[in-house]
Design a protein around this motif. Structure first.
Motif, PDB file in Angstrom:
ATOM      1  N   TYR A  80       0.612  -1.194   0.082  1.00  0.00           N
ATOM      2  CA  TYR A  80       0.005   0.098   0.207  1.00  0.00           C
ATOM      3  C   TYR A  80       1.033   1.463   0.014  1.00  0.00           C
ATOM      4  N   GLY A 132     -13.142   3.158   1.533  1.00  0.00           N
ATOM      5  CA  GLY A 132     -13.641   2.253   0.652  1.00  0.00           C
ATOM      6  C   GLY A 132     -14.549   1.243   1.354  1.00  0.00           C
ATOM      7  N   GLY A 134     -15.754  -2.777   1.293  1.00  0.00           N
ATOM      8  CA  GLY A 134     -15.514  -4.201   0.835  1.00  0.00           C
ATOM      9  C   GLY A 134     -16.901  -4.938   0.471  1.00  0.00           C
ATOM     10  N   ILE A 139     -14.182  -2.336   6.460  1.00  0.00           N
ATOM     11  CA  ILE A 139     -13.683  -1.108   6.468  1.00  0.00           C
ATOM     12  C   ILE A 139     -12.096  -1.343   6.815  1.00  0.00           C
TER      13      ILE A 139
HETATM   14  C1  F6R Z   1      -8.111  -0.403   1.365  1.00  0.00           C
HETATM   15  C2  F6R Z   1      -9.033  -0.653   2.295  1.00  0.00           C
HETATM   16  C3  F6R Z   1     -10.247  -1.529   1.810  1.00  0.00           C
HETATM   17  C4  F6R Z   1     -10.951  -1.066   0.550  1.00  0.00           C
HETATM   18  C5  F6R Z   1     -12.079  -2.048   0.251  1.00  0.00           C
HETATM   19  C6  F6R Z   1     -12.542  -1.766  -1.147  1.00  0.00           C
HETATM   20  O1  F6R Z   1      -7.048   0.648   2.054  1.00  0.00           O
HETATM   21  O2  F6R Z   1      -9.304  -0.060   3.360  1.00  0.00           O
HETATM   22  O3  F6R Z   1     -11.062  -1.683   2.904  1.00  0.00           O
HETATM   23  O4  F6R Z   1     -11.330   0.111   0.586  1.00  0.00           O
HETATM   24  O5  F6R Z   1     -11.567  -3.393   0.205  1.00  0.00           O
HETATM   25  O6  F6R Z   1     -11.847  -1.983  -2.122  1.00  0.00           O
HETATM   26  P1  F6R Z   1     -11.886  -1.429  -3.461  1.00  0.00           P
HETATM   27  O7  F6R Z   1     -12.214  -0.087  -3.496  1.00  0.00           O
HETATM   28  O8  F6R Z   1     -11.067  -2.304  -4.391  1.00  0.00           O
HETATM   29  O9  F6R Z   1     -13.330  -2.251  -3.949  1.00  0.00           O
END
Ligand code: F6R
Length: 243
Positions: A80, A132, A134, A139
């Motif tokens: 990251y 974002g 999941g 989160i």
């Molecule tokens: C990343 C994080 C995760 C993402 C989540 C959504 O730092 O904290 O919680 O925000 O997995 O991921 P995307 O945006 O790739 O769908």
């Protein structure tokens, strides 16, 4: 909870960048909590554009990221740290000494987590936390669980996450098994929270997390209890809720 409906991914990115820009303009020495993943990439690109136009100055901003894989060094393209440098830090005038992520190369999990909590406390607290969402409501790396984990902690990645990540690595052995993540209490302490979400595949979890019961089985549901949350979601992500 304020929900801002965006037309599509680009519109979501622009609206989220508006809010982050306003935060930086109103408080140039603010502390931003940042997220990785695919959703905020457009938001970061928009912020970079504003910086290049001379509309935004990151020189006094401090950043703390939500999470980092354990065991990946900074040069690893999947870390990251690498992501943040690639998408934001390397493209704006932020002072790198004021950008923080958990130290993925610290093998002692207790130390890594305690150190990171101290770093966050020393910043004076997060003004605006970007999140974002999941597919399972996580989160940061706070996965569905029996309890809300409070502080920064080490998470065992689920088999499905390891399998999903496999494609980014040369071999199965290289895929990280653990990650360090900010806890729910730390996230909830942010003065403002901005969650970005896009796509029909997130519509069910948007409904469950923000219009359903508050439970650690859907970690993002806890955000319903925060007094300053803005969700910027595109129409597809909002397709299962009526506003
Ligand atoms: C990343 C994080 C995760 C993402 C989540 C959504 O730092 O904290 O919680 O925000 O997995 O991921 P995307 O945006 O790739 O769908």
């Amino acid at each position: 909870m304020r929900v801002i409906k965006a037309r599509d991914y680009d519109d979501m990115s622009r609206k989220a960048a508006n809010i982050i820009s306003a935060q930086i303009i109103m408080k140039p020495d603010c502390v931003l909590g940042l997220a990785t993943g695919s959703t905020p990439i457009g938001t970061y690109a928009d912020l970079v554009e504003r910086y290049q136009k001379g509309d935004l100055d990151f020189s006094s901003v401090t950043t703390v990221n939500l999470d980092e894989y354990k065991g990946l060094n900074r040069e690893n393209e999947q870390s990251y740290y690498y992501f943040m440098h690639d998408n934001l830090f390397g493209k704006v005038n932020v002072d790198l000494k004021r950008t923080f992520l958990p130290d993925g190369m610290e093998p002692d999990a207790k130390k890594a987590c305690e150190d990171y909590d101290r770093v966050i406390a020393a910043t004076g607290g997060v003004d605006l936390q970007l999140l974002g969402l999941g597919h399972n409501g996580h989160i940061g790396f706070n996965e569905p669980a029996e309890i809300f984990e409070a502080e920064t902690h080490c998470v065992d990645l689920t088999e499905s996450t390891i399998t999903a990540n496999r494609r980014f690595f040369a071999s199965e052995e290289e895929v990280p098994r653990q990650a360090y993540t900010m806890g729910i209490k730390t996230i909830m302490r942010a003065r403002k929270i901005l969650l970005v979400v896009s796509g029909e595949d997130k519509a069910s979890i948007v409904k469950e997390a923000f219009y359903g019961a508050i439970t650690p089985k859907v970690p993002a549901s806890v955000l319903q209890l925060h007094n300053d949350v803005t969700i910027v979601a595109d129409e597809a992500a909002l397709s299962k809720v009526s506003l």
